[in-house]
Every structure is written in C-alpha cells, then in structure tokens.
Design a protein around this motif. Sequence first.
Motif, short mmCIF file in Angstrom:
data_model
loop_
_atom_site.label_atom_id
_atom_site.label_comp_id
_atom_site.label_asym_id
_atom_site.label_seq_id
_atom_site.Cartn_x
_atom_site.Cartn_y
_atom_site.Cartn_z
N SER A 126 78.94 34.96 0.31
CA SER A 126 78.12 33.99 0.82
C SER A 126 78.45 33.09 1.79
O SER A 126 79.51 33.50 2.36
N ILE A 127 77.64 32.17 2.52
CA ILE A 127 77.94 31.25 3.20
C ILE A 127 77.93 30.03 2.87
O ILE A 127 77.19 29.13 2.55
N VAL A 162 70.96 35.74 5.96
CA VAL A 162 69.47 36.05 6.04
C VAL A 162 68.94 34.66 5.60
O VAL A 162 67.82 34.44 6.25
N GLU A 163 69.16 33.89 4.39
CA GLU A 163 68.43 32.64 4.18
C GLU A 163 68.44 31.57 5.19
O GLU A 163 67.57 31.13 5.56
N THR A 179 65.63 36.96 12.94
CA THR A 179 65.66 37.11 11.52
C THR A 179 65.81 38.61 11.18
O THR A 179 65.80 38.55 9.75
N ASN A 180 65.86 39.57 11.87
CA ASN A 180 65.72 40.92 11.51
C ASN A 180 67.07 41.61 11.60
O ASN A 180 66.93 43.05 11.96
N ARG A 181 68.02 41.20 12.02
CA ARG A 181 69.29 41.54 12.37
C ARG A 181 70.17 42.01 11.40
O ARG A 181 71.52 42.58 11.58
N PRO A 189 72.79 34.35 -2.12
CA PRO A 189 74.30 34.73 -2.39
C PRO A 189 74.83 35.62 -3.63
O PRO A 189 74.25 35.45 -4.67
N ARG A 190 75.84 36.44 -3.38
CA ARG A 190 76.21 37.33 -4.43
C ARG A 190 77.45 36.38 -5.07
O ARG A 190 77.68 36.84 -6.45
#
Length: 229
Positions: A126-127, A162-163, A179-181, A189-190
């Motif tokens: 996660s971030i 991504v979020e 947003t697509n990279r 988040p995992r």
Amino acid sequence: MRSCVRAGTVRRVVLTSSAAAVSSRPLQGDGHVLDEESWSDVEFLRSRKNGTWVEPYPVSKVLLEKAARAFALEHGLSLVTVCPVVTVGAAPAAKVNTSVPDILSLLSGDDARVSKLELIERATGSIPMVHIDDLCRAELFLAEEEAASGRYNCGSVNTTVVELARFLAAKYPQYSVKTNRFAGLTEKPRVCISSAKLVGEGFEFMYKTLDEIYDDVVEYGRALGILPC
C-alpha cells in the motif's frame, strides 16, 4: 536515553520509528491488517540483499526499536514508540528531500519519484500516508497520555498508486496525470496499516482523506516550485 536515565527527571521518552518496521514482510493475498504486534521480518529482508534502500532501512528500524525497548526495560524508563507511515505536509524549509516530492510526483511528472512510489507499494502492499501536523500532534498526545505504552502506528490513509493517480487526475486535471502506467498494481491496498490503537486511546486525526492531505501539500509544492502555479 542514557542522558534521560542520568537526569532522573524524564517522565517519558517518545521514540519516532517508522512503519517500515511494521510492514516489510512476505505477505500472500490481500486484506492484511497490520497493527502494533506486526513486525518487519528481518531475516526475510536480509536474505534478499539486492542492494536497494528497501532492505537496510526497515532492518535498521526494527533493530533500533528493539534496542530501545530493551534499554528502557533495563533502566525503568517509560518508552512509547510511534511508527509513522509516509509523512507529508508543509515544513519551514525552502528545499525538501522528504516524502513530499514523492507524493507530488504524479502531478509533477517526475518519473523517478513515481517509480519510488511503485517500489514502496510493491514492497509493502500500500501507500499509507499521514500529515506531519497529525504526526506531531500524536507524539505530543502520547507524551502526555498517562496510560500510553508500547508501540503506536500513526497513519490516517491507506491508498495505492493506482487510486492516487485516478484521484489526482480528477482533482487536478491541469497536471495531466498518467493513469494507465501501473501494470500489475491493484486499485485497493493489499495491506492496511491500522492506527486503531492510537484512535482508541482518544487521538483524532485532522487530515483524514486524500482531499484534505493534498489540499495542503499541493499548495506547499507550488510554493517550493515542485509544481507550477
């Protein structure tokens, strides 16, 4: 801490560690919640030895915490440890080499720092973020709260690259966020680093959402010249 023992007048020591001492461990699947009983796996990290900052940093934080705990126990010191997540927010500095340029990288287009965000997520799941004002308030709270003891995670938001990219693209369209990279990374988040212990003892975060955090940090980034006005 030796000086605190010699002084004989220190009521409590508040040690700032890092969520890196909590989250760096092998985890399979999704939906993990890491609390204060969670520790980064030192043997797992040492076994990787790939030469990046990812392994030595959490190892050093785990060893620091455990040495401090042993010293406090031996000498009768009241020790509280705070484990902050990625810490952001304005500071009285004209040049910043902290997490601020990292979380602004999706807006600034700094690919090296975007890659660092991806690296953090791939390593920890996660971030997680906390505003610096909340971290400082939490440390004061724990210094003054008589019943406080042990470790405390300190983070108000768990998110992903991504979020973040989707949120920032919608909120700040003028920066043309890509947003697509992010191949292979999920939107949710995992891993969640939980601050339930801190909140349960009476602390309340002021910056609880991405909106509240970025409203402040984007303004700071513009003032520093990281972002165009």
